[in-house]
Design an enzyme around this catalytic site. Structure first.
Site, PDB file in Angstrom:
ATOM      1  N   SER A 238       0.879  -1.190  -0.008  1.00 43.36           N
ATOM      2  CA  SER A 238      -0.116  -0.005  -0.118  1.00 43.36           C
ATOM      3  C   SER A 238       0.896   1.058  -0.076  1.00 43.36           C
ATOM      4  O   SER A 238       2.217   1.103   0.196  1.00 43.36           O
ATOM      5  CB  SER A 238      -0.829  -0.016   1.208  1.00 43.36           C
ATOM      6  OG  SER A 238      -0.063   0.413   2.057  1.00 43.36           O
ATOM      7  N   LYS A 239       0.210   2.278   0.050  1.00 46.82           N
ATOM      8  CA  LYS A 239       0.915   3.771   0.019  1.00 46.82           C
ATOM      9  C   LYS A 239       1.952   3.870   1.132  1.00 46.82           C
ATOM     10  O   LYS A 239       2.812   4.587   1.107  1.00 46.82           O
ATOM     11  CB  LYS A 239      -0.154   4.686  -0.038  1.00 46.82           C
ATOM     12  CG  LYS A 239       0.375   6.250  -0.446  1.00 46.82           C
ATOM     13  CD  LYS A 239       0.502   6.530  -1.694  1.00 46.82           C
ATOM     14  CE  LYS A 239       1.413   7.707  -1.918  1.00 46.82           C
ATOM     15  NZ  LYS A 239       1.886   8.065  -3.279  1.00 46.82           N
ATOM     16  N   ARG A 240       1.566   3.288   2.253  1.00 46.52           N
ATOM     17  CA  ARG A 240       2.406   3.157   3.420  1.00 46.52           C
ATOM     18  C   ARG A 240       3.684   2.747   3.212  1.00 46.52           C
ATOM     19  O   ARG A 240       4.742   3.079   3.960  1.00 46.52           O
ATOM     20  CB  ARG A 240       1.465   2.321   4.342  1.00 46.52           C
ATOM     21  CG  ARG A 240       1.522   2.421   5.941  1.00 46.52           C
ATOM     22  CD  ARG A 240       0.829   1.683   6.482  1.00 46.52           C
ATOM     23  NE  ARG A 240       0.489   0.258   6.232  1.00 46.52           N
ATOM     24  CZ  ARG A 240       1.353  -0.610   6.548  1.00 46.52           C
ATOM     25  NH1 ARG A 240       2.679  -0.618   6.965  1.00 46.52           N
ATOM     26  NH2 ARG A 240       1.231  -1.907   6.083  1.00 46.52           N
TER      27      ARG A 240
END
Ligand code: GLU
Ligand code: ZN
Length: 463
Positions: A238-240
């Site tokens: 994810s963007k994380r």
């Protein structure tokens, strides 16, 4: 049988690299089998779908050179067809009208929650045939109660569920809108899809969809569920993790051929081959070599592939990809200089962002000098540079090789190591101690610019 596959993204968010890989695997499978690769935009969730996300889907596929056959299908245009299909199933007796109100269902859900059992629709309306005028209803599938459903998945192998676990799922909601389950099956059937290849988060949907195929009496496609992509920590990418969408990687300066090669290798293998061209991929791709376990995204590997593909690219085309990454507008003259220096510049860069930073030397003099330059900015160095300026000014035409010989001789005369002089020049020209050959840079930027940069350095450090 001609193979027909599709990529069916929902434009409800940015395009995840996992989806890009799904698109790629579908495309490769189609091209390998001389089949068709179709594109369907699943935009029935009108609240969350946006035109911008749809545009990004086209842009990303074009960028990656993934072309689709025939015009793309917009799922929301088929809604009337989906509704009619649901009613056909009611007429056939394979689906039924459910008059339960949302309140009623909600109460039953609450009750199940209280009792700690998992909620399943109690099939209250399944056997009542009477149509009630003027009362909203949903249409539910009369799912098979007995026996099991088995899928022979191209990736996961045989997977079986007890049909008793399957709900009488809703095909058409009481507001008249078809559900994803219904739409996807009707569209796949109408588009003549022979193989459904998608992320393994859809595996549980497959059993429900198979029941819908059976209810219609349609041929069930072959399924292939590819594992999701995880981050280095084992959680879904994810963007994380820094970057997760195709757009993210585009902005970080990766070339489409590197992304494509990387995503291909992530989950599919051909011996120990790491660098795989498109042509080879089309020739070799098959589902026997698609792994079952989730793949972990490895930035360092992607960097290596990207560095490789930057070196492979012809300079003109690399320049075109590079321009949008430059910090400011680049004039024709500067563009020509970058192109001249490209062979050397591209040896060192991992991404287009790196390359743009390095190419800046052909656009402007350094604004500041890194602290490390100080070592080559002592009085001795500044005196040497003054003489270097003279040598340069005396040249009618500057050629890398000749200038290198001249400065080498000059160093000898002075009893200095060439590196002392070269590093001082480098500091002056680029503001730091790493760059392509200084003589190459001088040949490209020319006499005036070189002298101006050397003077700036001398003034800066004499102060
Ligand atoms: N639209 C679905 C999604 O983006 C994919 C449906 C499918 O491949 O069957 O997750
Ligand atoms: Zn009901």
């Amino acid at each position: 049988m001609t193979v027909s596959v599709r990529f069916a993204p929902s434009p409800t968010g940015v395009l995840h690299v996992g989806s890009v890989r799904t698109a790629l695997f579908n495309w490769l499978f189609a091209r390998h089998n001389n089949g068709k690769f179709l594109l369907r935009i699943e935009d029935t969730d009108k609240l969350r779908s946006t035109d911008e996300n749809t545009r990004l889907i086209f842009e990303t596929l074009n960028w990656l050179n993934i072309d689709w056959d025939e015009g793309h299908v917009i799922q929301s245009m088929n809604i009337e067809r989906h509704k009619r299909a649901a009613l056909e199933l009611v007429e056939k007796g394979s689906a039924y009208r459910c008059y339960c109100t949302p309140e009623e269902l909600f109460t039953k859900k609450e009750q199940a929650l209280k009792e700690g059992v998992s909620y399943k629709y109690d099939k209250k309306c399944r056997d009542s045939q009477t149509e009630v005028a003027d009362r909203p209803y949903a249409i539910r599938l009369k799912s098979e109660v007995a026996w099991k459903t088995t899928v022979d998945d191209m990736v996961q192998g045989e997977v079986t569920v007890e049909n008793s676990q399957l709900d009488d799922l809703v095909l058409l909601r009481s507001d008249g809108t078809p559900t994803y389950m219904l739409s996807v099956v009707v569209d796949d059937h109408d588009m003549g899809i022979t193989h459904v290849i998608r992320g393994d988060d859809h595996l549980t949907n497959t059993f429900r969809q198979i029941q819908i195929y059976k209810a219609f009496g349609w041929k069930i496609p072959v399924f292939g569920h590819i594992p999701l992509i995880y981050g280095p920590d084992g959680a879904k990418l994810s963007k994380r993790h820094g970057a997760a969408s195709a757009q993210d990687y585009m902005k970080l300066g990766y070339l489409p051929e590197a992304i494509s090669n990387y995503l291909l290798r992530l989950g599919w293998s051909h011996g120990d081959d790491e660098i795989i061209t498109r042509t080879q991929a089309v020739e070799w791709f098959d589902f026997d070599s698609v792994g079952k376990s989730p793949a972990r995204f490895d930035m360092a590997k992607l960097d290596n592939l990207n560095a490789h593909y930057m070196k492979e690219r012809d300079n003109e085309s690399l320049l075109n990809s590079l321009i949008p990454f430059m910090q400011c507008d680049v004039s024709q003259l500067e563009t020509a200089r970058i192109l001249m220096g490209m062979d050397s510049l591209k040896q060192r860069a991992k991404t287009l962002v790196d390359l743009a930073n390095a190419a800046q030397i052909y656009v402007s003099a350094p604004v500041e000098f890194e602290e490390t330059c100080r070592k080559y900015a002592t009085e001795k160095h500044l005196c040497l540079l003054k003489e270097v300026i003279e040598i340069i000014e005396n040249q009618t035409e500057i050629k890398e090789k000749e200038l290198c010989d001249k400065i080498t001789n000059f160093a000898k005369e002075k009893g200095e190591k060439l590196v002392e002089i070269a590093q001082a020049i480098r500091g002056a020209l680029v503001g730091k101690l790493v760059s392509p050959s200084v003589f190459e840079i001088i040949e490209i930027i020319g006499k005036d610019d070189t002298v101006a940069r050397l003077n700036k350095y001398i003034n800066y450090f004499s102060a």
